[in-house]
Design a protein around this motif. Sequence first.
Motif, PDB file in Angstrom:
ATOM      1  N   ASN A  99      25.092 -19.868  58.958  1.00 44.13           N
ATOM      2  CA  ASN A  99      24.465 -18.702  59.605  1.00 44.13           C
ATOM      3  C   ASN A  99      22.981 -18.597  59.246  1.00 44.13           C
ATOM      4  O   ASN A  99      22.463 -17.516  58.926  1.00 44.13           O
ATOM      5  CB  ASN A  99      25.200 -17.411  59.226  1.00 44.13           C
ATOM      6  N   GLY A 100      22.295 -19.732  59.285  1.00 43.02           N
ATOM      7  CA  GLY A 100      20.867 -19.744  59.058  1.00 43.02           C
ATOM      8  C   GLY A 100      20.432 -19.552  57.624  1.00 43.02           C
ATOM      9  O   GLY A 100      19.253 -19.323  57.368  1.00 43.02           O
ATOM     10  N   ALA A 101      21.362 -19.666  56.674  1.00 37.51           N
ATOM     11  CA  ALA A 101      21.039 -19.459  55.260  1.00 37.51           C
ATOM     12  C   ALA A 101      21.738 -20.520  54.423  1.00 37.51           C
ATOM     13  O   ALA A 101      22.657 -21.208  54.885  1.00 37.51           O
ATOM     14  CB  ALA A 101      21.491 -18.066  54.808  1.00 37.51           C
ATOM     15  N   TRP A 102      21.270 -20.670  53.185  1.00 40.29           N
ATOM     16  CA  TRP A 102      21.994 -21.493  52.212  1.00 40.29           C
ATOM     17  C   TRP A 102      23.346 -20.835  51.988  1.00 40.29           C
ATOM     18  O   TRP A 102      23.425 -19.662  51.646  1.00 40.29           O
ATOM     19  CB  TRP A 102      21.192 -21.550  50.916  1.00 40.29           C
ATOM     20  N   GLY A 103      24.416 -21.567  52.189  1.00 37.35           N
ATOM     21  CA  GLY A 103      25.741 -20.969  52.219  1.00 37.35           C
ATOM     22  C   GLY A 103      26.198 -20.399  50.890  1.00 37.35           C
ATOM     23  O   GLY A 103      25.926 -20.958  49.824  1.00 37.35           O
ATOM     24  N   THR A 104      26.913 -19.289  50.996  1.00 39.28           N
ATOM     25  CA  THR A 104      27.588 -18.757  49.813  1.00 39.28           C
ATOM     26  C   THR A 104      28.735 -19.666  49.404  1.00 39.28           C
ATOM     27  O   THR A 104      29.058 -19.798  48.228  1.00 39.28           O
ATOM     28  CB  THR A 104      28.103 -17.336  50.093  1.00 39.28           C
ATOM     29  N   SER A 105      29.343 -20.330  50.393  1.00 36.76           N
ATOM     30  CA  SER A 105      30.415 -21.278  50.094  1.00 36.76           C
ATOM     31  C   SER A 105      30.354 -22.444  51.062  1.00 36.76           C
ATOM     32  O   SER A 105      29.828 -22.327  52.180  1.00 36.76           O
ATOM     33  CB  SER A 105      31.790 -20.597  50.169  1.00 36.76           C
ATOM     34  N   TYR A 106      30.882 -23.577  50.623  1.00 40.78           N
ATOM     35  CA  TYR A 106      30.965 -24.805  51.413  1.00 40.78           C
ATOM     36  C   TYR A 106      32.266 -25.510  51.055  1.00 40.78           C
ATOM     37  O   TYR A 106      32.856 -25.247  49.987  1.00 40.78           O
ATOM     38  CB  TYR A 106      29.816 -25.761  51.077  1.00 40.78           C
ATOM     39  N   PRO A 107      32.722 -26.458  51.894  1.00 47.50           N
ATOM     40  CA  PRO A 107      33.856 -27.287  51.489  1.00 47.50           C
ATOM     41  C   PRO A 107      33.537 -28.046  50.200  1.00 47.50           C
ATOM     42  O   PRO A 107      32.410 -28.506  50.002  1.00 47.50           O
ATOM     43  CB  PRO A 107      34.026 -28.251  52.670  1.00 47.50           C
ATOM     44  N   SER A 108      34.521 -28.176  49.348  1.00 52.61           N
ATOM     45  CA  SER A 108      34.316 -28.871  48.080  1.00 52.61           C
ATOM     46  C   SER A 108      33.981 -30.337  48.318  1.00 52.61           C
ATOM     47  O   SER A 108      34.498 -30.959  49.250  1.00 52.61           O
ATOM     48  CB  SER A 108      35.573 -28.778  47.215  1.00 52.61           C
ATOM     49  N   PRO A 109      33.115 -30.929  47.494  1.00 56.43           N
ATOM     50  CA  PRO A 109      32.797 -32.353  47.644  1.00 56.43           C
ATOM     51  C   PRO A 109      34.056 -33.211  47.534  1.00 56.43           C
ATOM     52  O   PRO A 109      34.947 -32.939  46.712  1.00 56.43           O
ATOM     53  CB  PRO A 109      31.840 -32.623  46.483  1.00 56.43           C
ATOM     54  N   ALA A 110      34.111 -34.233  48.361  1.00 58.67           N
ATOM     55  CA  ALA A 110      35.235 -35.172  48.343  1.00 58.67           C
ATOM     56  C   ALA A 110      34.963 -36.220  47.272  1.00 58.67           C
ATOM     57  O   ALA A 110      34.189 -37.157  47.478  1.00 58.67           O
ATOM     58  CB  ALA A 110      35.410 -35.813  49.703  1.00 58.67           C
ATOM     59  N   VAL A 111      35.580 -36.050  46.129  1.00 58.60           N
ATOM     60  CA  VAL A 111      35.358 -36.945  44.992  1.00 58.60           C
ATOM     61  C   VAL A 111      36.712 -37.256  44.359  1.00 58.60           C
ATOM     62  O   VAL A 111      37.698 -36.542  44.576  1.00 58.60           O
ATOM     63  CB  VAL A 111      34.422 -36.306  43.955  1.00 58.60           C
TER      64      VAL A 111
END
Length: 548
Positions: A324-336
């Motif tokens: 939404n035009g901003a640095w996200g409060t949350s994202y999908p966890s890195p696939a590691v």
Amino acid sequence: MEMSWPHQQLSRRRALAAATGLAAGAALPLAGASRAAAAPAPGPAGAAAGEFTNPVIWQDFADIDVIRVGDTYYASASTMHYSPGAPVLRSYDLVHWEIAGHSVPVLDFGAKYDLNGGRGYVRGIWASSLAYRPANRTFYWLGQIDFARTYVYTATAAEGPWSRLTTIGTPYYDAGLLVDSDDTLYVAYGNTTISVAQLSPDGRTQVRTQQVFTAPASVGTLEGSRFYKIGGRYYIFLTRPANGQYVLKSSGGPFGPYTLRQVLLDLRGPVPGGGVPHQGGLVQTQGGAWYYLAFVDAYPGGRVPVLAPVTWTADGWPVVQLVNGAWGTSYPSPAVPAPPRQVTPMTGVDTFDGTSLIPRWEWNHNPDPAKWSVGNGLTLRTATVTDDLYGARNTLTHRIQGPTSTATVQLDHSAMRDGDRAGLALLRDSSAWIGLKREGGSTRVVMVGGLTMDGNWNTTGTGRELASAAVAGGRVWLRASADIRPGAARPGTFSYSTDGTTFTRLGPDFSLGNDWRFFMGYRFALFNHATQALGGSVRVTRFELSTP
């Protein structure tokens, strides 16, 4: 003491940026890597189940440099006058972090770092660089001190031991160290005028240095270099303090020529009331995905790390992925890959029963090693005769956990002497504490406020007693709670107990200051100093950092 030119410039630039640092804005292309890396992948290679939430660490870790070595991620951060300096953080997923050790074991850069005839407040470990050299399986830390010279430390393991490799006469301001794919060592550095230096094969001396870029007036100040080689191109990742990020790209080699592109400017961040994410580093996962680990100004707690995925344009420019035009409060966890173990929490209980302090602790300046010990608790013997906590040696600090947290200390004060002061502080350039005053053979628990510094970090207030109560026996529990949410009321509160169960509030709320100029955020601090004569001591048998 008059501020040096970099301090004056930094004050002017930060004040300017503060006026715009919270404004909303669209993200624009960015750039970087994990040092010398393969060509950019087209984007994050899928997400593991679940999401992570920013900030990934709600503690004060600023000017981040981040790398990956095999399946392990490492990061370094600024610590200014705290000792040991330059913590090395470790993670297996970029989200959960622990403190592995410190790259700079002691700040042996002059007597002021010992609180001996001077002070090192807001000097010491500024933005520096962490790198790994596969050819000799060695970690490198590089940073300038006091705008005078550059120091290089090395270790074969992140937790240490770290030792000084060399001192270089050129002060590499806000440096980024690159280990090139052919094992050559380069350093990008500078303020507005950006230079690149080549080091000798052993990393001990400078072979060559050359200016490679000067920021245009329309951009203003650029600093905070991070240096990468990705897909055959060289990138220098640069910060415009404290509201922007830019990148230089060269296809012609490490000395350029470079082309500039904006990464982000006035981008809304994920910490309510906090600033714009900036001044961090780029890292590539094992699966080829890219992430940007930056920090957000979030005073009074300091500067806290936030994470976002990065994709790349066809012509080799990175782009921060927004929500939404901003640095996200949350994202999908890195696939590691699944981590080999759980990292050590940065909160919880410490009973000081080992042979050394765990890496969560840092001293306010270098301690006097003869005046403290661990094992069956932490013993703090008085090391300084002073009425000024800011001038007292052997004050031990711990970062505050956001958004709110509480520190509780069990303290044996039976060996205090008349004139001694011991307790638990909320420590910054404006401070308060709860603790014990020993006077006339009796001991009181007191709450003290009004400890203050001026802009040159000279003491302007040594504190005044705001509340007190009589305590019997030789043991007491002290508690300090801190709300470090930026933009909120920011209260600190103090209480005590004589049984470890029932706590009594003591004194008024303490309003935590949120000015940026001290750079470091508030910390919990354990202290014991004399006002009459040395010889007394206290023993901390338990410290607990808890969150609601």
